[in-house]
Design a protein around this motif. Structure first.
Motif, short mmCIF file in Angstrom:
data_model
loop_
_atom_site.label_atom_id
_atom_site.label_comp_id
_atom_site.label_asym_id
_atom_site.label_seq_id
_atom_site.Cartn_x
_atom_site.Cartn_y
_atom_site.Cartn_z
N PRO A 123 0.69 -1.25 -0.19
CA PRO A 123 0.23 0.10 -0.04
C PRO A 123 0.66 1.14 -0.05
O PRO A 123 2.01 1.19 0.30
CB PRO A 123 -0.79 0.01 1.38
N ARG A 124 0.08 2.40 -0.12
CA ARG A 124 1.01 3.46 -0.09
C ARG A 124 1.12 3.96 1.53
O ARG A 124 0.30 3.83 2.25
CB ARG A 124 0.12 4.69 -0.75
N PRO A 125 2.35 4.47 1.65
CA PRO A 125 2.53 4.81 3.16
C PRO A 125 1.65 5.72 3.69
O PRO A 125 1.24 6.59 2.96
CB PRO A 125 3.94 5.40 3.03
N LEU A 126 1.27 5.71 4.91
CA LEU A 126 0.32 6.73 5.42
C LEU A 126 0.98 7.40 6.36
O LEU A 126 1.40 7.13 7.46
CB LEU A 126 -0.95 5.74 6.41
N LEU A 127 1.48 8.76 5.83
CA LEU A 127 2.21 9.57 6.24
C LEU A 127 1.49 11.00 6.41
O LEU A 127 0.78 11.41 5.74
CB LEU A 127 3.61 9.85 5.63
N THR A 178 3.18 14.37 8.89
CA THR A 178 4.11 15.19 9.03
C THR A 178 5.53 14.81 9.27
O THR A 178 6.43 15.68 8.97
CB THR A 178 3.86 15.85 10.30
N SER A 179 5.69 13.39 8.72
CA SER A 179 7.01 12.76 9.03
C SER A 179 7.86 13.48 7.84
O SER A 179 7.37 13.42 6.63
CB SER A 179 6.99 11.35 9.15
N THR A 180 9.21 13.78 8.31
CA THR A 180 10.32 14.06 7.21
C THR A 180 10.83 12.72 6.99
O THR A 180 12.01 13.13 5.79
CB THR A 180 10.99 15.00 7.78
N VAL A 181 10.70 11.51 7.35
CA VAL A 181 11.32 10.36 6.79
C VAL A 181 11.04 10.09 5.35
O VAL A 181 9.74 10.06 4.99
CB VAL A 181 11.04 9.25 7.75
N THR A 182 12.04 9.77 4.61
CA THR A 182 11.78 9.27 3.21
C THR A 182 11.75 7.76 3.17
O THR A 182 12.44 7.07 3.72
CB THR A 182 13.00 9.76 2.53
N VAL A 183 10.57 7.43 2.63
CA VAL A 183 10.05 6.14 2.59
C VAL A 183 10.24 5.63 0.88
O VAL A 183 9.45 6.18 0.12
CB VAL A 183 8.59 5.80 2.99
N THR A 184 11.15 4.54 0.95
CA THR A 184 11.33 3.96 -0.46
C THR A 184 10.83 2.33 -0.49
O THR A 184 11.49 1.79 0.61
CB THR A 184 12.63 4.28 -0.96
N THR A 185 10.10 2.00 -1.52
CA THR A 185 9.72 0.60 -1.30
C THR A 185 9.88 -0.14 -2.64
O THR A 185 9.88 0.55 -3.79
CB THR A 185 8.15 0.17 -1.01
N ARG A 186 10.27 -1.46 -2.77
CA ARG A 186 10.52 -2.29 -3.98
C ARG A 186 9.95 -3.42 -3.72
O ARG A 186 9.95 -4.00 -2.45
CB ARG A 186 11.80 -2.34 -4.51
N TYR A 187 9.48 -4.03 -4.77
CA TYR A 187 8.68 -5.41 -4.67
C TYR A 187 9.02 -6.61 -5.87
O TYR A 187 8.67 -5.90 -7.05
CB TYR A 187 7.23 -5.46 -4.19
N LEU A 188 9.38 -7.31 -5.86
CA LEU A 188 9.42 -8.14 -7.07
C LEU A 188 9.09 -9.62 -6.77
O LEU A 188 9.60 -10.29 -5.86
CB LEU A 188 10.92 -8.27 -7.50
N PRO A 189 8.07 -10.23 -7.74
CA PRO A 189 7.53 -11.30 -7.43
C PRO A 189 8.65 -12.42 -7.78
O PRO A 189 9.34 -12.12 -8.63
CB PRO A 189 6.32 -11.62 -8.22
N GLY A 190 8.52 -13.59 -7.33
CA GLY A 190 9.51 -14.86 -7.58
C GLY A 190 8.61 -15.68 -8.70
O GLY A 190 7.39 -15.81 -8.87
#
Length: 399
Positions: free
Chosen positions: A167-171, A173-185
């Motif tokens: 899902p999309r991060p639920l942010l 006021t946080s200044t933390v940078t969120v980066t995600t990656r997913y690859l199926p097998g």
């Protein structure tokens, strides 16, 4: 059941060889069909069965391109013969052989699933040649269309599951940078049970989870979706730590039914005010902490995976001090269990850390993309586990 030697004649080598099963209990009619097939100048291999039982044995042992089917057999007749043969060989062309007096039999047979029909006594070699070729072509086209539909449905199902797993991060006021990656097998790009999520609470704390349900395919993915949604809902409701894991395990046990599925996960709470991260490891490996100097594996206490020993509830907390600027990377084992190149061993954390430190890290998204490309290049397609990565980057004193 009898079989003839392949007929090749003087046909060009690029002409396909049709593997034909003739189901006919009248020996004279069977001989006439065989002679007609020779006259067609088709390349073919003919197997003859005198009953449905014999045909069943032939279909179990061999794969055929075309079935020539008499509608009056000792053990089945009429359209029942067509439906039974289609059930036994759903991807094989079926051509029905009817008698002169059976005016409706041919159309009824096609309605039951046959590709075409021929009337005994009115079949010439050229007609039989064209009918066999067209029926096989039509059968192949129908199968290709069915495979395409199945692929589209699989892609649509994967897309729905992926939205639930990632899902999309639920942010706020946080200044933390969120980066995600997913690859199926897997060769079919099927989703497994890897999941991740990030939520900012009303108190300003940043909560994250990365998890991995055992197994692959839709059952593991569906359970991963359930756990991910449960985690987000429970976090927003104020549940934390051991209590949160206890409730997630309770849901897992209820949803897995009789399947022997379990899940590993890492829970993380990042407090920017105190510059700390609190970790709970449920059968999962430690996150990676990147500083201005290097990347290292965080030392943290371990607890049991969810669903392995229901009711055990042993998940100790670990508080990790954070540098002013850095990143935490949570991941599933698809990132480290691939091969490490030509040496044949696994990449492991020992091989991953140097890759991270030698991959440009100015842009978090580009950094993860480059890192994943390098690990996949080393693996060269030999390991096919799912891969989920969550990177949290921060600068507590910007400017």
């Amino acid at each position: 059941m009898t079989a003839t030697l392949p007929h090749t004649g003087d046909i060009a080598a690029d002409e396909p060889v049709y593997r034909i099963l003739l189901i006919e209990d009248d020996a004279a009619d069977a001989l006439l069909v065989e002679e007609l097939l020779h006259d067609t100048e088709l390349r073919f291999e003919l197997t003859t069965s005198a009953s449905l039982a014999e045909a069943r044995s032939a279909l179990t042992a061999l794969v055929f391109d075309c079935i020539l089917l008499d509608l009056h057999l000792p053990d089945v007749s009429g359209t029942d013969a067509v439906t039974t043969v289609r059930t036994m060989a759903p991807h094989t062309a079926v051509i029905v052989l009817t008698g002169l007096s059976e005016k409706q039999a041919g159309s009824e047979a096609m309605a039951a699933g046959a590709q075409d029909y021929l009337v005994k006594g009115k079949v010439e070699a050229e007609l039989l040649r064209r009918t066999v070729r067209y029926a096989v072509y039509r059968s192949h086209s129908e199968r290709a269309a069915a495979d395409a539909r199945s692929a589209r449905q699989r892609a649509e199902e994967n897309a729905r599951l992926e939205r639930g797993l990632l899902p999309r991060p639920l942010l706020d006021t946080s200044t933390v940078t969120v980066t995600t990656r997913y690859l199926p097998g897997g060769e079919q790009a099927l989703l497994g049970g890897d999941f991740l999520d990030v939520v900012e609470g009303d108190d300003g704390l940043l909560h994250a989870v990365v998890g991995d349900v055992s197994g692959h395919g839709p059952d593991a993915a569906a359970l991963g979706v359930c756990l991910r949604i449960a985690w987000r809902s429970l976090v927003l409701a104020g549940h934390r730590g051991t209590e949160l894991l206890r409730l997630m395990e309770r849901l897992l046990v209820a949803e897995r039914g009789t399947q022997p599925l379990f899940a590993t996960c890492t829970l993380l709470t990042l407090d920017q005010k105190t510059a700390t991260a609190t970790l709970y490891l449920a059968g999962h490996h430690e996150p990676l902490l990147t500083t201005s100097e290097k990347t290292r594996e965080v030392t943290a206490a371990h607890g049991v995976a969810l669903g392995i020993v229901p009711g055990h509830h042993d998940w100790p907390a670990t508080v990790v001090p954070l540098p002013d600027t850095g990143a935490l990377t949570l991941y599933t084992d698809g990132l480290t269990e691939g091969h490490n190149g030509d040496s044949g061993g696994r990449l492991g954390i020992e091989g991953l850390l140097p890759l991270i430190d030698t991959t440009p890290s100015e842009d978090p998204a580009a950094h993860l993309d480059s890192l994943i490309r390098r690990t996949r290049a080393l693996n060269a397609g030999r390991h096919t586990d799912d891969l989920a990565v969550l990177r949290l980057g921060w600068d507590l004193h910007p400017g």
